[in-house]
Design a protein around this motif. Structure first.
Motif, PDB file in Angstrom:
ATOM      1  N   VAL A 119       0.347  -1.359  -0.042  1.00 15.34           N
ATOM      2  CA  VAL A 119       0.547   0.247  -0.266  1.00 15.34           C
ATOM      3  C   VAL A 119       0.805   1.400   0.163  1.00 15.34           C
ATOM      4  N   THR A 120       0.631   2.187  -0.727  1.00 17.51           N
ATOM      5  CA  THR A 120       1.386   3.566  -1.292  1.00 17.51           C
ATOM      6  C   THR A 120       0.670   4.325  -0.461  1.00 17.51           C
ATOM      7  N   GLU A 121       1.276   5.212  -0.232  1.00 20.34           N
ATOM      8  CA  GLU A 121       0.699   6.449   0.665  1.00 20.34           C
ATOM      9  C   GLU A 121       1.770   8.172   0.488  1.00 20.34           C
ATOM     10  N   VAL A 122       1.314   8.370  -0.172  1.00 23.36           N
ATOM     11  CA  VAL A 122       1.913   9.854  -0.273  1.00 23.36           C
ATOM     12  C   VAL A 122       1.685  11.443   0.642  1.00 23.36           C
ATOM     13  N   GLN A 123       2.224  12.208   1.948  1.00 30.32           N
ATOM     14  CA  GLN A 123       1.747  12.646   2.187  1.00 30.32           C
ATOM     15  C   GLN A 123       3.255  13.599   2.232  1.00 30.32           C
ATOM     16  N   HIS A 124       2.531  15.157   1.998  1.00 30.38           N
ATOM     17  CA  HIS A 124       3.169  16.426   2.647  1.00 30.38           C
ATOM     18  C   HIS A 124       3.064  16.675   3.843  1.00 30.38           C
ATOM     19  N   ASN A 125       5.057  16.878   4.467  1.00 29.62           N
ATOM     20  CA  ASN A 125       4.966  17.180   5.614  1.00 29.62           C
ATOM     21  C   ASN A 125       4.651  18.945   6.394  1.00 29.62           C
ATOM     22  N   LEU A 126       4.801  18.749   7.489  1.00 34.37           N
ATOM     23  CA  LEU A 126       5.223  19.935   8.414  1.00 34.37           C
ATOM     24  C   LEU A 126       6.617  20.387   8.905  1.00 34.37           C
ATOM     25  N   MET A 127       6.624  21.333   8.152  1.00 35.72           N
ATOM     26  CA  MET A 127       8.472  21.811   8.711  1.00 35.72           C
ATOM     27  C   MET A 127       8.133  22.757   9.645  1.00 35.72           C
TER      28      MET A 127
ATOM     29  N   ASP B  76      -0.912   8.724  18.989  1.00 36.05           N
ATOM     30  CA  ASP B  76      -1.606   9.361  17.711  1.00 36.05           C
ATOM     31  C   ASP B  76      -1.411  10.959  18.219  1.00 36.05           C
ATOM     32  N   TYR B  77      -0.845  11.372  17.387  1.00 32.79           N
ATOM     33  CA  TYR B  77       0.231  13.010  17.511  1.00 32.79           C
ATOM     34  C   TYR B  77       0.114  13.569  16.034  1.00 32.79           C
ATOM     35  N   THR B  78      -0.745  14.440  15.826  1.00 30.52           N
ATOM     36  CA  THR B  78      -0.956  15.146  15.089  1.00 30.52           C
ATOM     37  C   THR B  78       0.662  16.596  14.788  1.00 30.52           C
ATOM     38  N   PRO B  79       1.765  16.689  14.836  1.00 28.36           N
ATOM     39  CA  PRO B  79       2.706  17.503  14.223  1.00 28.36           C
ATOM     40  C   PRO B  79       2.333  18.505  13.971  1.00 28.36           C
TER      41      PRO B  79
ATOM     42  N   GLY C 241      20.323   8.526  17.286  1.00 31.13           N
ATOM     43  CA  GLY C 241      19.896   7.668  17.805  1.00 31.13           C
ATOM     44  C   GLY C 241      18.399   7.359  18.316  1.00 31.13           C
ATOM     45  N   LYS C 242      17.849   5.874  18.436  1.00 30.49           N
ATOM     46  CA  LYS C 242      16.655   6.218  18.272  1.00 30.49           C
ATOM     47  C   LYS C 242      16.046   6.909  19.692  1.00 30.49           C
ATOM     48  N   ALA C 243      15.203   7.567  20.051  1.00 35.12           N
ATOM     49  CA  ALA C 243      14.411   8.593  20.568  1.00 35.12           C
ATOM     50  C   ALA C 243      15.541   9.330  21.275  1.00 35.12           C
ATOM     51  N   ALA C 244      16.164   9.815  20.666  1.00 35.96           N
ATOM     52  CA  ALA C 244      17.022  10.797  21.083  1.00 35.96           C
ATOM     53  C   ALA C 244      16.356  12.234  20.969  1.00 35.96           C
ATOM     54  N   THR C 245      17.431  13.229  21.910  1.00 37.04           N
ATOM     55  CA  THR C 245      15.641  14.298  22.448  1.00 37.04           C
ATOM     56  C   THR C 245      16.991  15.751  21.455  1.00 37.04           C
ATOM     57  N   SER C 246      18.557  15.214  21.101  1.00 39.27           N
ATOM     58  CA  SER C 246      19.155  16.389  20.864  1.00 39.27           C
ATOM     59  C   SER C 246      19.130  16.561  19.153  1.00 39.27           C
ATOM     60  N   GLY C 247      19.417  18.170  18.414  1.00 32.28           N
ATOM     61  CA  GLY C 247      19.343  17.818  17.279  1.00 32.28           C
ATOM     62  C   GLY C 247      18.679  18.733  16.900  1.00 32.28           C
ATOM     63  N   VAL C 248      18.487  18.683  15.213  1.00 29.98           N
ATOM     64  CA  VAL C 248      16.921  19.882  14.949  1.00 29.98           C
ATOM     65  C   VAL C 248      16.136  18.553  14.232  1.00 29.98           C
ATOM     66  N   LEU C 249      14.749  18.901  14.646  1.00 26.33           N
ATOM     67  CA  LEU C 249      13.896  18.442  13.358  1.00 26.33           C
ATOM     68  C   LEU C 249      12.857  19.467  12.735  1.00 26.33           C
ATOM     69  N   LEU C 250      13.600  18.734  11.477  1.00 21.83           N
ATOM     70  CA  LEU C 250      13.501  19.358  10.524  1.00 21.83           C
ATOM     71  C   LEU C 250      11.997  19.354   9.370  1.00 21.83           C
ATOM     72  N   SER C 251      11.795  17.949   9.307  1.00 22.13           N
ATOM     73  CA  SER C 251      10.202  17.558   9.516  1.00 22.13           C
ATOM     74  C   SER C 251       9.832  16.551   9.888  1.00 22.13           C
ATOM     75  N   ALA C 252       8.336  16.515  10.031  1.00 21.02           N
ATOM     76  CA  ALA C 252       7.643  15.979  10.871  1.00 21.02           C
ATOM     77  C   ALA C 252       5.869  15.483   9.945  1.00 21.02           C
ATOM     78  N   VAL C 253       6.092  14.375   9.764  1.00 20.45           N
ATOM     79  CA  VAL C 253       4.363  14.059   8.878  1.00 20.45           C
ATOM     80  C   VAL C 253       3.438  12.811   9.570  1.00 20.45           C
ATOM     81  N   ARG C 254       2.471  12.897   9.303  1.00 16.50           N
ATOM     82  CA  ARG C 254       1.746  12.313   9.386  1.00 16.50           C
ATOM     83  C   ARG C 254       0.699  10.925   8.241  1.00 16.50           C
ATOM     84  N   PHE C 255       0.212  10.266   8.916  1.00 15.36           N
ATOM     85  CA  PHE C 255      -0.739   9.562   7.782  1.00 15.36           C
ATOM     86  C   PHE C 255      -1.410   9.534   7.910  1.00 15.36           C
ATOM     87  N   ALA C 256      -2.368   9.671   6.728  1.00 16.43           N
ATOM     88  CA  ALA C 256      -3.832   9.869   6.991  1.00 16.43           C
ATOM     89  C   ALA C 256      -4.793   8.546   7.827  1.00 16.43           C
ATOM     90  N   VAL C 257      -3.972   7.595   7.274  1.00  9.18           N
ATOM     91  CA  VAL C 257      -4.719   6.504   9.024  1.00  9.18           C
ATOM     92  C   VAL C 257      -3.915   5.991   9.167  1.00  9.18           C
TER      93      VAL C 257
END
Length: 163
Positions: free
Chosen positions: A20-28, A58-61, A125-141
């Motif tokens: 199943v393929t899904e295309v989503q636009h992100n939030l920067m 169940d989070y919306t960026p 690192g998995k679960a790392a809380t350092s650095g920069v968050l450049l993009s986040a996206v949520r699936f439609a479902v």
């Protein structure tokens, strides 16, 4: 005409039921936009590598998201092969876009879970809380995943017209 930077995420969900393929636009998030502008203007050094992560909450960026808080707020999903988030290996820009389509990130699940979306961070690192968050996206479902399922993630950065 106005243009804004943005990412287009393509997710290919491979399971025993097929693809199943899904295309989503992100939030920067603002943190990512500020970093992008500061690098462009020479105010801060660019990051050597970016990394793709997944989240199962169940989070919306939102625009105020930051690398410091996002993994906890969105509940980063870490039950996939490898000790770190997967690298985003971008090609050189062409036609106003850069992407990882020649080196797609492939998550192989080692534990079950429901995936709500993905993100791009400078921290490996998995679960790392350092650095920069450049993009986040949520699936439609949300996507339930089982052990052995594969999620292929393609990410493209470009300028999008808002007209």
């Amino acid at each position: 005409m106005h243009a804004k930077p943005g990412f287009i995420w393509t997710f290919e969900h491979l399971s025993k039921d097929g693809v199943v393929t899904e295309v989503q636009h992100n939030l920067m998030p603002l943190e990512g936009l500020n970093h992008w502008i500061d690098v462009l203007l020479g105010k801060t050094p660019q990051q050597a590598q970016w990394h793709i992560g997944l989240f199962s909450g169940d989070y919306t960026p939102v625009p105020s998201d930051k690398a410091l808080t996002f993994p906890v707020q969105a509940t980063e999903f870490t039950a996939y092969e490898g000790a770190a988030r997967l690298p985003f290996v971008a090609a050189s820009a062409s036609g106003g876009e850069s992407n990882n389509h020649a080196s797609v990130a492939e998550f192989t699940f080692t534990g079950p879970g429901t995936i709500y979306g993905g993100f791009l961070s400078s921290a490996a690192g998995k679960a790392a809380t350092s650095g920069v968050l450049l993009s986040a996206v949520r699936f439609a479902v949300p996507k339930p995943k089982e052990v052995g399922d594969i999620l292929r993630v393609k990410v493209a950065l470009g300028l999008e017209s808002d007209d």
